[in-house]
Design an enzyme around this catalytic site. Structure first.
Site, short mmCIF file in Angstrom:
data_model
loop_
_atom_site.label_atom_id
_atom_site.label_comp_id
_atom_site.label_asym_id
_atom_site.label_seq_id
_atom_site.Cartn_x
_atom_site.Cartn_y
_atom_site.Cartn_z
NE ARG A 4 6.92 46.90 61.42
CZ ARG A 4 5.63 46.22 62.42
NH1 ARG A 4 6.02 44.90 62.74
NH2 ARG A 4 5.07 47.30 62.52
CB ILE A 29 9.79 45.16 71.93
CG1 ILE A 29 8.06 46.09 72.10
CG2 ILE A 29 9.30 43.63 71.51
CD1 ILE A 29 7.49 45.29 70.52
CB VAL A 49 15.77 47.94 65.14
CG1 VAL A 49 16.81 47.81 66.43
CG2 VAL A 49 16.00 47.29 63.72
N PRO A 50 12.87 49.45 64.71
CG PRO A 50 12.86 51.93 64.81
CD PRO A 50 13.87 50.97 65.15
CD GLU A 66 4.10 40.70 57.75
OE1 GLU A 66 5.26 40.62 57.89
OE2 GLU A 66 3.51 41.65 58.25
CG ASP A 84 18.87 51.59 71.29
OD1 ASP A 84 18.57 52.76 71.08
OD2 ASP A 84 17.84 50.39 71.89
CG HIS A 105 3.01 40.98 61.34
ND1 HIS A 105 3.90 41.80 61.00
CD2 HIS A 105 3.25 40.59 63.13
CE1 HIS A 105 3.69 42.24 61.83
NE2 HIS A 105 3.51 42.36 62.38
CG ASN A 111 16.89 49.44 61.79
OD1 ASN A 111 18.55 50.85 61.35
ND2 ASN A 111 16.44 50.18 62.47
CG ASP A 157 5.76 36.92 64.29
OD1 ASP A 157 5.32 36.26 64.19
OD2 ASP A 157 5.63 38.54 65.20
N1 LIG Z 1 5.91 41.03 65.39
C1 LIG Z 1 4.76 42.06 66.14
O1 LIG Z 1 3.56 41.51 66.39
C2 LIG Z 1 5.17 43.42 66.46
C3 LIG Z 1 4.42 43.90 67.19
C4 LIG Z 1 5.11 45.76 67.75
C5 LIG Z 1 5.83 45.61 67.24
N2 LIG Z 1 6.18 45.09 66.23
C6 LIG Z 1 8.20 45.66 66.29
O2 LIG Z 1 9.36 45.21 67.44
C7 LIG Z 1 10.23 46.32 67.26
C8 LIG Z 1 10.35 46.58 67.93
O3 LIG Z 1 9.45 47.76 68.61
P1 LIG Z 1 9.08 48.91 70.31
O4 LIG Z 1 7.93 49.05 70.20
O5 LIG Z 1 9.83 48.25 71.79
O6 LIG Z 1 10.29 50.08 69.21
P2 LIG Z 1 10.74 51.57 69.95
O7 LIG Z 1 10.93 52.58 69.61
O8 LIG Z 1 10.50 51.39 71.63
O9 LIG Z 1 11.83 51.09 71.12
C9 LIG Z 1 13.18 50.84 69.00
C10 LIG Z 1 14.90 51.05 69.74
O10 LIG Z 1 15.51 50.80 68.36
C11 LIG Z 1 16.45 51.63 68.47
N3 LIG Z 1 17.51 51.07 67.14
C12 LIG Z 1 17.00 52.01 66.24
N4 LIG Z 1 17.77 51.73 64.94
C13 LIG Z 1 19.01 51.13 66.12
C14 LIG Z 1 19.73 50.67 64.88
N5 LIG Z 1 20.24 50.43 63.95
N6 LIG Z 1 20.57 50.11 66.19
C15 LIG Z 1 20.34 50.01 67.50
N7 LIG Z 1 18.76 50.39 67.95
C16 LIG Z 1 18.33 50.54 66.87
C17 LIG Z 1 15.67 52.93 69.23
O11 LIG Z 1 16.74 53.94 69.62
C18 LIG Z 1 14.66 52.37 69.66
O12 LIG Z 1 15.66 52.05 71.28
C19 LIG Z 1 10.07 47.72 65.79
O13 LIG Z 1 10.58 46.82 64.83
C20 LIG Z 1 7.87 46.72 66.01
O14 LIG Z 1 8.09 47.40 63.96
C21 LIG Z 1 5.99 43.80 66.00
#
Ligand SMILES: NC(=O)c1ccc[n+]([C@@H]2O[C@H](COP(=O)([O-])OP(=O)(O)OC[C@H]3O[C@@H](n4cnc5c(N)ncnc54)[C@H](O)[C@@H]3O)[C@@H](O)[C@H]2O)c1
Length: 331
Positions: free
Chosen positions: A235, A156, A206-207, A264, A175, A296, A212, A259
């Site tokens: 998140r 994302i 980030v997750p 939530e 990252d 969300h 985190n 969001d």
């Molecule tokens: N609001 C929504 O509707 C919705 C929907 C889907 C996903 N999300 C959220 O979006 C976020 C990103 O999802 P994604 O699919 O891109 O994940 P992804 O796993 O593809 O990418 C996450 C990146 O974060 C990096 N990372 C992890 N911890 C870190 C830190 N402390 N510092 C720096 N980098 C760090 C990882 O190395 C990875 O490259 C997640 O939290 C996911 O839950 C939200």
């Protein structure tokens, strides 16, 4: 072969119809009810179940599903933290999720929210609704004048960077596991502290893993520029909301879009009109001109829903054929 689906919403029905037309040999049945120990028997006779709910998939629920003869379960969403994997393992179940459905959906929403904050659309829309068509003092800022800090350059975050490039913003990123292409472009800073010091606006991708938890807190906000804009569409637990509220009160944080929210569950995706929010912090945040709250919905697009339905049903069929789909969860 038969697939039984739980919790099917009206907005998923077009995608389901589409999948059925592409897979006429598969019998599909569904209910709007969620999977519980009581509703598990509805799946009797099916080869796989397809599910999506915030409600826990408890040991009791999984046992009831297995007792109905169904040991394949495909989630239509990404999150698996509500699955009792120990019980699933004991029962010999196969589980899949949909880890990537439409990264653009979330990236677009977050960048739309950032641009809305910068152009102050909330107070301007409120003025227009009251028939006040004067400009001042609701002056905006341009995206291309901002240094935007992207934390997390996975699926994302990378899409968000592409959108920012279109706006002409200066992008910096951090990252733990840098992406090669972005590294070659020289977008990365070496530390979060460096990103905090340089960014006019910060957006998180980030997750919500324990490491985190509350990464945006009193200390990290203190390291940010005065008047920083923060966007969290990832998140809820990434942000200590009390620290953000303090920042908004002092002006250290000029604008905030969220969001997701740590508390939530039971709050978002419910109708509170005419009722008091159970959480006064949400009421406070929603009332502010410089805060955008969405419940969300970043993922919630026709394309994403289509992917969630298609990928989960494909995985359900794959399990039923004795194969391992690429989106099977290893546990
Ligand atoms: N609001 C929504 O509707 C919705 C929907 C889907 C996903 N999300 C959220 O979006 C976020 C990103 O999802 P994604 O699919 O891109 O994940 P992804 O796993 O593809 O990418 C996450 C990146 O974060 C990096 N990372 C992890 N911890 C870190 C830190 N402390 N510092 C720096 N980098 C760090 C990882 O190395 C990875 O490259 C997640 O939290 C996911 O839950 C939200």
């Amino acid at each position: 072969m038969k697939v039984f689906a739980y919790g099917i919403r009206d907005d998923e029905k077009p995608a389901l119809k589409d999948w059925e037309s592409q897979n006429p040999e598969i019998e599909v049945d569904y209910t709007q009810e969620l999977l519980t120990p009581e509703t598990a028997k509805l799946a009797k006779g099916a080869d796989s179940a397809v599910v999506y709910q915030q409600l826990d998939y408890t040991k009791e629920t999984l046992e009831a599903l297995a007792a109905a003869g169904v040991k394949n379960m495909s989630l239509r969403n990404v999150g698996t933290d509500n699955v009792d994997f120990d019980a699933a393992k004991e029962l010999g179940m196969n589980i899949s999720n949909v880890p990537v459905y439409s990264p653009n959906a979330i990236a677009e929403h977050s960048m739309i929210q950032l641009s809305r904050l910068l152009r102050r659309t909330k107070p301007m829309d409120n003025k227009v609704a009251k028939h006040d068509l004067r400009w001042a003092p609701t002056i905006g800022r341009e995206m291309r004048m901002q240094t935007v800090g992207i934390i997390g350059t996975g699926n994302i975050g990378r899409k968000a960077i592409n959108i920012l490039k279109g706006f002409g913003a200066k992008v910096i990123a951090y990252d733990m596991f840098p992406n090669k292409e972005l590294q070659e472009e020289g977008l990365y800073v070496d530390s979060l502290d460096e990103l905090y010091a340089q960014a006019d606006a910060i957006s998180l991708y980030v997750p919500g893993v324990p490491a985190n938890h509350h990464m945006i807190n009193k200390d990290s906000i203190a390291k940010m520029k005065d008047g920083v804009v923060i966007v969290n569409c990832s998140r809820g637990n990434l942000v200590d909301i009390d620290a953000v509220i303090d920042g908004l009160n002092s002006g250290k944080v000029s604008d905030f879009a969220m969001d997701v929210y740590e508390n939530e569950v039971g709050l978002f995706n419910e109708d509170w009109s005419g009722k008091e929010f159970p959480d006064p912090k949400i009421a406070d945040l929603i009332a502010r001109d410089n805060v955008l709250v969405t419940p969300h919905i970043a993922f919630y697009t026709t394309k994403a829903v289509d992917e969630m339905v298609h990928q989960s049903f494909d995985a359900a069929v794959s399990f039923a054929k004795g194969e391992k789909p690429s989106i099977a969860v290893d546990f």
